[in-house]
Write a protein that holds these residues in place. Structure first.
Motif, mmCIF file in Angstrom:
data_model
loop_
_atom_site.group_PDB
_atom_site.id
_atom_site.type_symbol
_atom_site.label_atom_id
_atom_site.label_comp_id
_atom_site.label_asym_id
_atom_site.label_seq_id
_atom_site.Cartn_x
_atom_site.Cartn_y
_atom_site.Cartn_z
ATOM 1 N N ALA A 1 9.415 1.751 1.153
ATOM 2 C CA ALA A 1 8.390 1.238 0.790
ATOM 3 C C ALA A 1 7.682 1.023 -0.478
ATOM 4 O O ALA A 1 7.041 0.146 0.015
ATOM 5 C CB ALA A 1 7.182 2.499 1.469
ATOM 6 N N ALA A 2 7.478 1.836 -1.172
ATOM 7 C CA ALA A 2 7.346 1.278 -2.250
ATOM 8 C C ALA A 2 7.911 0.162 -3.225
ATOM 9 O O ALA A 2 7.199 -0.545 -3.603
ATOM 10 C CB ALA A 2 7.875 3.027 -3.640
ATOM 11 N N ALA A 3 9.245 -0.019 -2.846
ATOM 12 C CA ALA A 3 9.414 -0.746 -2.685
ATOM 13 C C ALA A 3 9.433 -2.347 -2.494
ATOM 14 O O ALA A 3 9.781 -3.641 -3.045
ATOM 15 C CB ALA A 3 11.989 -0.413 -2.844
ATOM 16 N N ALA A 4 8.789 -2.176 -1.094
ATOM 17 C CA ALA A 4 8.563 -3.232 -0.713
ATOM 18 C C ALA A 4 7.151 -3.445 -0.944
ATOM 19 O O ALA A 4 6.969 -5.098 -0.950
ATOM 20 C CB ALA A 4 8.453 -2.857 0.995
ATOM 21 N N ILE A 5 6.410 -2.607 -1.498
ATOM 22 C CA ILE A 5 4.911 -2.958 -1.466
ATOM 23 C C ILE A 5 4.870 -3.576 -2.950
ATOM 24 O O ILE A 5 4.303 -4.788 -2.776
ATOM 25 C CB ILE A 5 4.403 -1.713 -2.168
ATOM 26 N N ARG A 6 6.111 -3.294 -3.720
ATOM 27 C CA ARG A 6 6.066 -4.630 -5.254
ATOM 28 C C ARG A 6 6.627 -5.760 -5.125
ATOM 29 O O ARG A 6 6.618 -6.306 -5.650
ATOM 30 C CB ARG A 6 6.584 -3.676 -6.222
ATOM 31 N N GLN A 7 7.707 -6.112 -4.017
ATOM 32 C CA GLN A 7 8.608 -6.825 -3.449
ATOM 33 C C GLN A 7 7.840 -8.454 -2.787
ATOM 34 O O GLN A 7 7.732 -9.519 -3.200
ATOM 35 C CB GLN A 7 9.835 -6.782 -2.317
ATOM 36 N N ARG A 8 6.802 -7.614 -1.755
ATOM 37 C CA ARG A 8 6.324 -8.100 -1.101
ATOM 38 C C ARG A 8 4.823 -8.228 -1.463
ATOM 39 O O ARG A 8 3.824 -9.242 -1.193
ATOM 40 C CB ARG A 8 6.020 -7.709 -0.189
ATOM 41 N N GLY A 9 4.291 -8.095 -3.036
ATOM 42 C CA GLY A 9 2.971 -8.047 -3.123
ATOM 43 C C GLY A 9 2.062 -7.351 -2.083
ATOM 44 O O GLY A 9 0.504 -7.810 -1.957
ATOM 45 N N VAL A 10 2.366 -6.135 -1.299
ATOM 46 C CA VAL A 10 1.153 -5.872 -0.683
ATOM 47 C C VAL A 10 0.182 -5.243 -1.214
ATOM 48 O O VAL A 10 0.151 -4.651 -2.372
ATOM 49 C CB VAL A 10 2.198 -4.616 0.288
ATOM 50 N N THR A 11 -1.163 -5.839 -1.159
ATOM 51 C CA THR A 11 -2.464 -5.841 -1.058
ATOM 52 C C THR A 11 -3.370 -4.937 -0.937
ATOM 53 O O THR A 11 -4.233 -3.687 -0.577
ATOM 54 C CB THR A 11 -3.072 -7.229 -1.050
ATOM 55 N N ASN A 12 -2.948 -4.362 0.684
ATOM 56 C CA ASN A 12 -3.507 -4.037 1.798
ATOM 57 C C ASN A 12 -2.829 -2.462 2.562
ATOM 58 O O ASN A 12 -1.927 -3.353 2.983
ATOM 59 C CB ASN A 12 -4.691 -3.908 2.748
ATOM 60 N N MET A 13 -3.219 -1.268 2.680
ATOM 61 C CA MET A 13 -2.152 -0.375 3.782
ATOM 62 C C MET A 13 -3.337 -0.080 4.533
ATOM 63 O O MET A 13 -4.221 0.653 3.790
ATOM 64 C CB MET A 13 -0.833 -0.434 3.771
ATOM 65 N N ALA A 14 -2.669 0.730 5.121
ATOM 66 C CA ALA A 14 -3.475 2.279 6.125
ATOM 67 C C ALA A 14 -2.801 2.890 6.515
ATOM 68 O O ALA A 14 -1.392 2.987 6.542
ATOM 69 C CB ALA A 14 -4.645 2.061 7.704
ATOM 70 N N GLY A 15 -3.148 4.498 6.541
ATOM 71 C CA GLY A 15 -2.160 5.733 6.357
ATOM 72 C C GLY A 15 -2.969 7.010 6.386
ATOM 73 O O GLY A 15 -4.472 6.738 6.236
#
Length: 533
Positions: free
Chosen positions: A259-273
């Motif tokens: 998940a951490a790698a995907a956040i950086r790769q895809r430029g994730v700006t928002n998530m919920a959990g």
């Protein structure tokens, strides 16, 4: 019974995704295990899926159970069923035979869409242990992969890919008011209710979520869905991102490093959990600010360590914002202000994302509507409201007031700035000394002692009447009940002070679509036994 959103033309799911496809074309809507799925593909595949399901005899009002992890097929099936006027029945991937059988049987699902080989869940074995009577209505099994052997004997079986080869659906338009999705409530002592939502309810709320400040309507937005799509929390953020034109990374299972790698790769700006997910994400890096891409994260207030979590997240540059929602009116119903301090952001509630939503508070004993800062039962009316409980008109009638507000069963209060605050489930709220008291308030004070790591508070009847009882997980170094009691005496009103503070190794909990849920009914039984002993 829902409040209609003025000025917005209702739209059904099929028209919604077709319009989004016209706007965004081949831009990625979802990333499914690194496979991009565009808006145009979602629209096209949902039309083909609708045609394939129609050939299997699925039509308006039929129920189609979806038992899948987070994947594009989940969203495509919802959209495809929406084009037919069929109703998706959401099945949690963590459910076992008794739960799966109950939901399939009571919903009368005619088809089951599943992924038999999704490790580590033994779908075939689970299905084999469902009593045959509860599978009586199921005529067709649709599998994501080609299966050499029948998943369920005596049923027609088709692969998902084969349905996509049936041309494109061009049947009559479906009314936006048509039911399209059944979410199950997460009760621990009774069979779950079936929460039925309309197509326009989902679409309207998706646009409201997308338009929330800092969310998916802003340039460069991207989401990540780590919460299951089978629950309101996970599904709402995903379709909200779709409405805002923001790509979403779908996580089939949560691995913090992935998940951490995907956040950086895809430029994730928002998530919920839930807070545990974000704790684990932060532990993947030693950087002072591990995820500068994230504008903010939304978390559900599922335990009493929210204050600690929000402050810990702040220290690592992760802005965490409390939210509120229910299956009955969808997730992300409201958000706390991002600019607020950590104490407020740690609370459930906030400002509704819809300008048409109304929240009020009623005294459960007198029926009087309450003023600002008075605690009682939250009542909600909103465009995101359910149509009702499927197959249960009596429960539906009991859930609504005469003027169309949903009785949430949650305790809370209104704030002077037009927001509201969630305190606890009404069944968990404590009537102490004639006052309605949030157990979280007491738990927060108990947990502020250095001997305590986590705390849950319930009410129980004992020789001295109805009293608060605290259960704690001790911090390293040992625990002494007398010392923590003394700590509370100087800080809590006498009627709020716990009669007992008991150390346990862990809190009894059950898994739900929105994360682990403490079984407070078991804690209450333990508290009663402790006071009687």
């Amino acid at each position: 019974m829902a409040v209609e959103r003025k000025g917005i033309r209702p739209v059904a799911l099929g028209g919604w995704i077709d319009n989004l496809a016209l706007q965004h074309g081949e831009a990625p809507a979802l990333f499914d295990e690194d496979r991009p799925v565009s808006y145009a593909q979602l629209a096209r595949r949902s039309r083909r899926l609708a045609a394939g399901l129609a050939r299997l005899g699925i039509g308006q009002g039929d129920r189609v159970a979806v038992w899948l992890p987070n994947c594009s097929a989940w969203i495509e099936t919802l959209l495809g069923c929406g084009r037919l006027g069929a109703i998706v029945v959401s099945l949690n991937t963590r459910f076992r035979a008794a739960e799966v059988g109950d939901i399939l049987g009571r919903s009368g699902a005619r088809a089951l869409v599943m992924s038999p080989d999704f490790a580590p869940i033994a779908y075939r074995e689970i299905l084999a242990n469902v009593p045959p009577a509860e599978l009586a209505a199921v005529t067709t099994i649709v599998t994501l992969t080609e299966e050499a052997a029948p998943v369920l004997e005596g049923r027609r079986q088709a692969s998902y890919a084969s349905l996509l080869e049936c041309g494109e659906w061009d049947g009559p338009a479906i009314s936006p008011a048509t039911g399209c999705l059944i979410l199950t409530t997460s009760g621990t002592t009774k069979k779950p209710k079936f929460v039925l939502h309309s197509q326009q309810g989902l679409v309207t709320h998706a646009f409201d979520v997308a338009a929330a400040p800092g969310f998916y309507g802003e340039p460069g937005s991207a989401g990540m869905s780590i919460m299951p799509l089978c629950g309101a929390f996970g599904l709402t953020q995903t379709i909200g991102a779709l409405a805002g034109g923001a790509p979403t990374v779908l996580m089939r299972s949560f691995d913090p490093e992935v998940a951490a790698a995907a956040i950086r790769q895809r430029g994730v700006t928002n998530m919920a959990g839930v807070d545990d997910v974000f704790y684990r994400l932060l532990q993947t890096s030693d950087d002072a600010v591990p995820f500068p891409e994230l504008r903010f994260v939304v978390f559900g207030s599922f335990n009493n360590s929210s204050d600690d979590f929000v402050r810990a997240a702040d220290q690592r540059g992760l802005l965490a914002v409390g939210a509120y929602g229910m299956s009955e009116f969808q997730g992300l119903f409201s958000l706390q202000p991002r600019e607020a301090g950590p104490e407020r952001r740690a609370r459930g509630g906030g400002h509704p994302v819809s300008a048409a939503a109304i929240v009020r508070v009623r005294d459960p004993d007198t029926g009087r509507l309450l003023a600002v800062d008075e605690s009682g039962e939250l009542e909600v009316a909103a465009p995101s409201m359910m149509l009702g409980y499927f197959g249960d008109p009596e429960a539906t009638a009991a859930a609504f007031t005469d003027d169309g507000f949903l009785r949430t069963g949650d305790a809370g209060c209104l704030r002077a700035d037009g927001s509201f605050e969630f305190h606890a489930r009404m069944n968990d709220a404590l009537r102490l000394g004639g006052f309605l008291v949030s157990p979280a308030e007491i738990a927060e004070m108990v947990a502020s002692h250095p001997m305590v790591s986590e705390c849950q508070v319930v009410g129980a009847h004992g020789p001295d009447g109805y009293r608060a009882v605290a259960f704690v997980i001790a911090a390293e170094g040992g625990f002494a009940e007398a010392a923590v009691q003394e700590h509370c005496r100087g800080r809590l009103a006498k009627f709020k002070q716990p009669a007992r503070i008991l150390a346990v190794d862990t809190f009894p909990a059950t898994d739900g679509p929105n994360g682990p849920k403490v079984q407070r009914n078991l804690l209450r039984a333990m508290a009663e036994a402790a006071l009687k002993g």
